[in-house]
Enzyme design. Structure first.
Site, PDB file in Angstrom:
ATOM      1  NE  ARG A 149      -2.604   0.494   3.536  1.00 18.05           N
ATOM      2  CZ  ARG A 149      -1.984   1.075   4.574  1.00 18.05           C
ATOM      3  NH1 ARG A 149      -1.618   2.344   4.505  1.00 18.05           N
ATOM      4  NH2 ARG A 149      -1.756   0.395   5.672  1.00 18.05           N
TER       5      ARG A 149
ATOM      6  CE  LYS B  23     -11.246   8.092 -19.637  1.00 16.54           C
ATOM      7  NZ  LYS B  23     -11.121   8.065 -18.171  1.00 16.54           N
TER       8      LYS B  23
ATOM      9  CE1 TYR C 151     -15.998  11.733 -16.612  1.00 13.98           C
ATOM     10  CE2 TYR C 151     -14.761  11.967 -14.567  1.00 13.98           C
ATOM     11  CZ  TYR C 151     -15.525  11.202 -15.432  1.00 13.98           C
ATOM     12  OH  TYR C 151     -15.819   9.909 -15.110  1.00 13.98           O
TER      13      TYR C 151
ATOM     14  CG  ASP D  86      -8.309  16.094 -16.279  1.00 13.34           C
ATOM     15  OD1 ASP D  86      -7.539  15.457 -17.018  1.00 13.34           O
ATOM     16  OD2 ASP D  86      -9.356  15.606 -15.813  1.00 13.34           O
TER      17      ASP D  86
END
Length: 454
Positions: free
Chosen positions: A70, A225, A123, A200
């Site tokens: 983690r 993406k 978005y 972004d």
């Protein structure tokens, strides 16, 4: 080629926060080599996948840089090294379990009862987080403004004494509005509250745009993406410049505390995808420009939105926003003369990412008919994969935005968003044209249509 790096000790759960190596070389060279050293024990050219969740310590607190997955993992470390190198101006990169987890962590870092200024055409998932999550759990307020068209004074007047973040998408999703990042950064950094500017950069990827070189404080990506590029990973990332080491440390601490970490396998896949990012983005851009021109020439469209088109009202802003390596690519294309004797310059426009939006003549019925008539463009959400996708934002990716606000943003029932892939471009153009004929042409003249031959 040279590599330089240093290490900042961070109280982030055991894994040191590294200033990532900066390799002096071209974008494609960095994509392939940075973070991909041959394995020390076996000589394997491709880094192996490390699935272990825990790591042996030779003494209490004496380990080899990893203690629990983690907090850190060799594959995540390698991917982050690659990302920091690809995002020009980046020194620290953090890979997250999703783009949404990246957004959430950055927003959490500003603390409670703060104020955010966001581009209005954002978005849908980001809009939902600002309005439905951050407002309820942190007491945050968000002001959405038109950063494309508002003048300096109007933008400045939206800033408050408690404004902590300025959130930019450029191009925006899905109407591809362009924000002059350098201008907004200048305004933000001149304000007494000194808010951080977050960009972004998912739509253009590190290949076409370098927001950190334009003064941004944080760049975020949905790695799902373009950077991964194969529609088989859900991940996100944040990259910050060298002078923001404390910010990177804070984000790493929060990430470790709430566990928004990607798997080793997903990191391995994303790093594999990043190796061909420069090749794919060039192909995406060239194909998207051709598709946009075909749409523009069709009698069945009302408007085509692609900033790379010379007819786009912000075409000059698009060119100015290009990263140094993308500008070199574009300038080379513009000066080249094809077999037909024409140059990119004479035809007008240049490649500017793979996203194209357009308004089909008619309404929801024609839009849905188009989306179910394409044979190569798959009706699906997401974007940035090698395959071409198409969707209806008003009912899919942006359905969480209230209808009245969608109308103000121009996200109507006839707006279609295309993610243009890297298939043969002539096939993509034929597919779009035949689907338009079925959706609009046949409805107008009731004539025959011809299926695309594969």
């Amino acid at each position: 080629m040279t590599i330089a790096s240093d290490v900042v000790n961070a109280n982030n759960g055991g894994h040191p926060l590294k200033r990532r190596p900066s390799l002096v070389g071209g974008f494609g060279t960095r994509a392939i080599h940075v973070g991909s050293d041959a394995h020390a024990d076996t000589g394997a050219v491709i880094p192996p996948i490390s699935l272990s969740t825990t790591y042996k310590q030779d003494g209490v607190g004496n380990h080899k840089g990893f203690e629990y997955s983690r907090s850190g993992n060799p594959n995540r470390d390698a991917l982050e090294t690659t990302l920091a190198s690809l995002e020009s101006g980046g020194s620290y990169a953090l890979a997250f379990s999703s783009g949404s987890a990246t957004t959430a962590t950055i927003v959490q870092s500003v603390g409670p009862n703060a104020h955010i200024v966001s581009v209005n055409d954002v978005y849908g998932g980001t809009f939902r987080y600002f309005r439905r999550v951050a407002s309820e759990t942190q007491g945050l307020e968000t002001t959405f403004i038109d950063m494309e068209n508002f003048d300096d004074q109007v933008i400045l007047s939206s800033f408050r004494s408690d404004t902590k973040l300025i959130w930019i998408e450029s191009p925006t999703n899905p109407t591809l509005r362009l924000v002059d990042i350098r201008r907004v950064v200048s305004l933000a950094h001149s304000h007494p509250s000194r808010p951080l500017v977050v960009v972004d950069n998912t739509f253009l990827s590190p290949f076409y745009q370098s927001p950190l070189l334009l003064g941004a404080d944080i760049v975020v990506h949905s790695l799902t993406k373009y950077i991964n590029g194969h529609s088989d990973v859900v991940m996100g990332a944040a990259i910050v410049p060298s002078h923001h080491a404390p910010l990177a440390e804070k984000l790493r601490f929060l990430q470790n505390a709430h566990g928004a970490v990607p798997s080793a396998y997903d990191c391995w896949l994303a790093q594999r995808g990043a190796k061909t990012l420069h090749l794919r983005m060039k192909a995406h851009g060239i194909n998207a420009l051709r598709v946009a021109r075909a749409l523009q020439a069709s009698p069945y469209t009302e408007e085509v939105i692609y900033p790379g088109l010379s007819t786009h009202p912000r075409h000059d802003v698009a060119y100015r926003s290009l990263s140094p390596h993308a500008k070199k690519f574009v300038d080379t294309l513009r000066s080249a003369v094809g077999a037909d004797g024409n140059s990119l310059e004479s035809e007008g426009g240049f490649p500017y990412g793979g996203m194209v939006s357009f308004r089909i003549r008619g309404g929801a019925s024609e839009a849905k008919k188009f989306l179910t008539s394409t044979q190569l463009f798959t009706l699906a959400e997401s974007l940035g994969g090698v395959e071409s996708l198409a969707e209806l934002p008003a009912e899919m990716t942006h359905g969480s935005i209230p209808e009245a606000e969608r109308a103000l943003l121009g996200i109507g029932n006839n707006l279609i968003r295309l993610s243009v892939g890297v298939e043969e471009v002539d096939d993509l153009v034929r597919d779009v044209e035949q689907a338009l004929q079925i959706a609009v042409g046949d409805a107008q003249v009731n004539g025959p249509h011809h299926a695309l031959e594969l």
